[in-house]
Design a protein around this motif. Structure first.
Motif, PDB file in Angstrom:
ATOM      1  N   MET A 214      40.509 -39.129 -12.783  1.00 35.04           N
ATOM      2  CA  MET A 214      40.765 -37.698 -12.672  1.00 35.04           C
ATOM      3  C   MET A 214      40.184 -36.896 -13.829  1.00 35.04           C
ATOM      4  O   MET A 214      40.244 -35.667 -13.830  1.00 35.04           O
ATOM      5  N   GLY A 215      39.637 -37.565 -14.824  1.00 38.45           N
ATOM      6  CA  GLY A 215      38.993 -36.876 -15.918  1.00 38.45           C
ATOM      7  C   GLY A 215      39.894 -36.533 -17.081  1.00 38.45           C
ATOM      8  O   GLY A 215      39.485 -35.806 -17.985  1.00 38.45           O
ATOM      9  N   HIS A 216      41.112 -37.014 -17.083  1.00 43.54           N
ATOM     10  CA  HIS A 216      42.009 -36.755 -18.199  1.00 43.54           C
ATOM     11  C   HIS A 216      41.670 -37.609 -19.411  1.00 43.54           C
ATOM     12  O   HIS A 216      42.087 -37.305 -20.514  1.00 43.54           O
ATOM     13  N   MET A 217      40.945 -38.704 -19.186  1.00 42.45           N
ATOM     14  CA  MET A 217      40.511 -39.583 -20.268  1.00 42.45           C
ATOM     15  C   MET A 217      39.012 -39.811 -20.115  1.00 42.45           C
ATOM     16  O   MET A 217      38.469 -39.700 -19.021  1.00 42.45           O
ATOM     17  N   GLU A 218      38.381 -40.147 -21.222  1.00 38.96           N
ATOM     18  CA  GLU A 218      36.956 -40.461 -21.176  1.00 38.96           C
ATOM     19  C   GLU A 218      36.770 -41.841 -20.564  1.00 38.96           C
ATOM     20  O   GLU A 218      37.533 -42.754 -20.815  1.00 38.96           O
ATOM     21  N   GLY A 219      35.741 -41.998 -19.765  1.00 38.14           N
ATOM     22  CA  GLY A 219      35.459 -43.303 -19.189  1.00 38.14           C
ATOM     23  C   GLY A 219      34.391 -43.223 -18.126  1.00 38.14           C
ATOM     24  O   GLY A 219      33.967 -42.144 -17.697  1.00 38.14           O
ATOM     25  N   ASP A 220      33.965 -44.392 -17.695  1.00 41.13           N
ATOM     26  CA  ASP A 220      32.910 -44.520 -16.694  1.00 41.13           C
ATOM     27  C   ASP A 220      33.544 -44.931 -15.365  1.00 41.13           C
ATOM     28  O   ASP A 220      34.679 -45.406 -15.309  1.00 41.13           O
ATOM     29  N   SER A 221      32.810 -44.758 -14.282  1.00 42.51           N
ATOM     30  CA  SER A 221      33.359 -45.120 -12.972  1.00 42.51           C
ATOM     31  C   SER A 221      33.529 -46.626 -12.836  1.00 42.51           C
ATOM     32  O   SER A 221      34.404 -47.086 -12.099  1.00 42.51           O
ATOM     33  N   SER A 222      32.704 -47.410 -13.535  1.00 43.30           N
ATOM     34  CA  SER A 222      32.869 -48.863 -13.464  1.00 43.30           C
ATOM     35  C   SER A 222      34.170 -49.285 -14.145  1.00 43.30           C
ATOM     36  O   SER A 222      34.791 -50.266 -13.739  1.00 43.30           O
ATOM     37  N   GLN A 223      34.592 -48.534 -15.154  1.00 39.28           N
ATOM     38  CA  GLN A 223      35.873 -48.830 -15.793  1.00 39.28           C
ATOM     39  C   GLN A 223      37.033 -48.537 -14.857  1.00 39.28           C
ATOM     40  O   GLN A 223      38.052 -49.249 -14.862  1.00 39.28           O
ATOM     41  N   VAL A 224      36.880 -47.517 -14.044  1.00 38.40           N
ATOM     42  CA  VAL A 224      37.941 -47.168 -13.094  1.00 38.40           C
ATOM     43  C   VAL A 224      38.151 -48.307 -12.110  1.00 38.40           C
ATOM     44  O   VAL A 224      39.285 -48.725 -11.859  1.00 38.40           O
ATOM     45  N   TYR A 225      37.069 -48.823 -11.558  1.00 44.25           N
ATOM     46  CA  TYR A 225      37.198 -49.896 -10.564  1.00 44.25           C
ATOM     47  C   TYR A 225      37.718 -51.186 -11.195  1.00 44.25           C
ATOM     48  O   TYR A 225      38.521 -51.900 -10.595  1.00 44.25           O
ATOM     49  N   GLY A 226      37.290 -51.470 -12.420  1.00 48.02           N
ATOM     50  CA  GLY A 226      37.792 -52.662 -13.096  1.00 48.02           C
ATOM     51  C   GLY A 226      39.265 -52.574 -13.407  1.00 48.02           C
ATOM     52  O   GLY A 226      40.022 -53.523 -13.184  1.00 48.02           O
ATOM     53  N   LEU A 227      39.691 -51.424 -13.944  1.00 46.84           N
ATOM     54  CA  LEU A 227      41.112 -51.253 -14.243  1.00 46.84           C
ATOM     55  C   LEU A 227      41.954 -51.221 -12.970  1.00 46.84           C
ATOM     56  O   LEU A 227      43.081 -51.721 -12.953  1.00 46.84           O
ATOM     57  N   LEU A 228      41.419 -50.633 -11.920  1.00 48.49           N
ATOM     58  CA  LEU A 228      42.137 -50.595 -10.649  1.00 48.49           C
ATOM     59  C   LEU A 228      42.328 -52.001 -10.094  1.00 48.49           C
ATOM     60  O   LEU A 228      43.422 -52.375  -9.654  1.00 48.49           O
ATOM     61  N   PHE A 229      41.262 -52.806 -10.138  1.00 47.95           N
ATOM     62  CA  PHE A 229      41.346 -54.184  -9.637  1.00 47.95           C
ATOM     63  C   PHE A 229      42.332 -55.003 -10.466  1.00 47.95           C
ATOM     64  O   PHE A 229      43.190 -55.697  -9.915  1.00 47.95           O
TER      65      PHE A 229
END
Length: 112
Positions: free
Chosen positions: A63-78
């Protein structure tokens, strides 16, 4: 061909088992069934909290509240789903077994 080993063995009894010769593995031992597995409960709660934290982190990054990449989102989600599901399941089992010890059992359900 494999080499044969010299393994001593004893002859099994051919007569039926007597009532006195009961296999102790299958006897009801209430003291061992009442003990609480604290390490398993602690592991379940830890997995639940770790999974929740990872899922929140993936949400905040996406959602953009923290800095990060989209690959980090999928890794953390998994990883969040992978740790949240067993933690939730085992914590729920521990809770329902505790609630069952408080007086709610299958025997208390009335027959109609």
């Amino acid at each position: 061909m494999a080499a044969r080993r010299n393994i001593p063995y004893s002859v099994l009894p051919t007569e039926d088992r007597d009532e006195d010769n009961v296999d102790r593995r299958f006897t009801y031992t209430p003291k061992s069934l009442r003990r609480i597995l604290w390490k398993s409960i602690a592991l379940a709660v830890f997995l639940l909290l770790l999974g929740s934290t990872l899922l929140f982190l993936s949400y905040f990054i996406s959602m953009g509240h923290m800095e990060g990449d989209s690959s980090q989102v999928y890794g953390l989600l998994f990883l969040g789903i992978l740790s949240f599901l067993p933690g939730y399941y085992e914590t729920r089992v521990a809770y329902y077994s505790w609630r069952g010890a408080q007086g709610y059992t299958f025997a208390s359900i009335p027959d109609y």
